[in-house]
Motif scaffolding. Sequence first.
Motif, mmCIF file in Angstrom:
data_model
loop_
_atom_site.group_PDB
_atom_site.id
_atom_site.type_symbol
_atom_site.label_atom_id
_atom_site.label_comp_id
_atom_site.label_asym_id
_atom_site.label_seq_id
_atom_site.Cartn_x
_atom_site.Cartn_y
_atom_site.Cartn_z
ATOM 1 N N LYS A 1 93.359 13.351 -2.854
ATOM 2 C CA LYS A 1 92.693 11.993 -3.242
ATOM 3 C C LYS A 1 91.862 11.350 -2.242
ATOM 4 O O LYS A 1 91.968 11.625 -1.021
ATOM 5 C CB LYS A 1 94.011 11.087 -3.312
ATOM 6 N N ASN A 2 90.619 10.591 -2.519
ATOM 7 C CA ASN A 2 89.730 10.288 -1.614
ATOM 8 C C ASN A 2 89.774 8.679 -1.342
ATOM 9 O O ASN A 2 88.720 8.154 -1.030
ATOM 10 C CB ASN A 2 88.291 10.315 -2.307
ATOM 11 N N ASP A 3 91.017 8.289 -1.244
ATOM 12 C CA ASP A 3 91.144 6.530 -0.901
ATOM 13 C C ASP A 3 91.998 6.484 0.410
ATOM 14 O O ASP A 3 92.690 5.508 0.794
ATOM 15 C CB ASP A 3 91.537 5.955 -1.782
ATOM 16 N N TYR A 4 92.052 7.371 1.338
ATOM 17 C CA TYR A 4 93.017 7.521 2.330
ATOM 18 C C TYR A 4 92.274 6.395 3.539
ATOM 19 O O TYR A 4 90.898 6.403 3.900
ATOM 20 C CB TYR A 4 93.278 8.784 3.246
ATOM 21 N N GLY A 5 93.014 5.747 4.248
ATOM 22 C CA GLY A 5 92.761 5.153 5.108
ATOM 23 C C GLY A 5 92.573 5.643 6.718
ATOM 24 O O GLY A 5 91.918 5.145 7.663
ATOM 25 N N ALA A 6 93.089 6.856 6.713
ATOM 26 C CA ALA A 6 93.326 7.736 7.858
ATOM 27 C C ALA A 6 93.672 9.101 7.506
ATOM 28 O O ALA A 6 94.196 9.385 6.568
ATOM 29 C CB ALA A 6 94.479 7.176 8.968
ATOM 30 N N VAL A 7 93.175 9.993 8.470
ATOM 31 C CA VAL A 7 93.394 11.364 8.269
ATOM 32 C C VAL A 7 93.750 11.963 9.535
ATOM 33 O O VAL A 7 93.186 11.649 10.547
ATOM 34 C CB VAL A 7 91.893 12.309 7.743
ATOM 35 N N VAL A 8 94.710 12.571 9.526
ATOM 36 C CA VAL A 8 95.242 12.964 11.006
ATOM 37 C C VAL A 8 95.541 14.666 10.930
ATOM 38 O O VAL A 8 95.910 15.076 9.768
ATOM 39 C CB VAL A 8 96.859 12.252 11.437
ATOM 40 N N SER A 9 95.602 15.349 11.876
ATOM 41 C CA SER A 9 96.052 16.808 11.914
ATOM 42 C C SER A 9 96.214 17.110 13.311
ATOM 43 O O SER A 9 95.834 16.966 14.216
ATOM 44 C CB SER A 9 94.824 17.593 11.529
ATOM 45 N N ALA A 10 97.410 18.001 13.266
ATOM 46 C CA ALA A 10 97.759 18.856 14.490
ATOM 47 C C ALA A 10 98.103 20.229 14.253
ATOM 48 O O ALA A 10 98.953 20.540 13.219
ATOM 49 C CB ALA A 10 99.001 18.013 15.175
ATOM 50 N N GLY A 11 97.507 20.972 14.617
ATOM 51 C CA GLY A 11 97.708 22.432 14.695
ATOM 52 C C GLY A 11 97.010 23.158 13.791
ATOM 53 O O GLY A 11 97.121 24.421 13.487
ATOM 54 N N THR A 12 96.159 22.836 12.900
ATOM 55 C CA THR A 12 95.396 23.428 11.814
ATOM 56 C C THR A 12 93.978 23.864 12.216
ATOM 57 O O THR A 12 93.510 25.171 11.862
ATOM 58 C CB THR A 12 95.143 22.302 10.604
#
Length: 217
Positions: free
Chosen positions: A121-132
């Motif tokens: 979905k394209n309405d996120y207020g934040a995007v996080v990632s650890a390990g990818t």
Amino acid sequence: MKSKSKGQTLLENAYKLATPTDNKAYYNEFAETYDAEFANALGWEYPNAIATVYRENADSDHLPIADIGCGTGLVAEALGFKPDHIDGIDISEEMLATPRKKSLYRKTIQADLMGDHAPIKNDYGAVVSAGTFTSGHVGPDPLERLLDIGRSGALFVIGVNRAFYLEAGFDPVIRDLEARGSITDLRVTEVPMYNKAGHDHSSDKAFALCYRKRPSD
């Protein structure tokens, strides 16, 4: 010669993966034991570090969150939000089964970052990632397309293994996005990946890439 632990073997084999199909099969196989045999055994601090960078830079506009490569939900646990504030995205359906049991996410989405981003979905207020973003997994190619899943001004906190950051050429990609005005407020912070001494990767570090999607004019 000192024998390697199961967790260290799992980590080093993960670094040798070559394709999305390899990743899906590998993580499907040990999803049920990931937390105990890898994260707990090696002292996987990385999710907590990424959660800390998010908290230091986020405000109330930076919800809901897309947790990219969420695995068993360790970043969501570190963030501590109610499930209706965060979605989990991962290539492995078996890995996604664990955070569903933990009730960590509003929804979980099986998706390949190297493929079609339409399921996200394209309405996120934040995007996080650890390990990818690390060896055997995902390089810098999806970074620009990932901007499309966040709304104007969305906060991004993307962890990248430090050695892989240099090896795979992340710096010119992220600097180009900044130079073109696609992102603003870029900060690159070194963070720990592990909090337990005594294994070959204890001193490994990552870079937390923290930036915002360019606000709409």
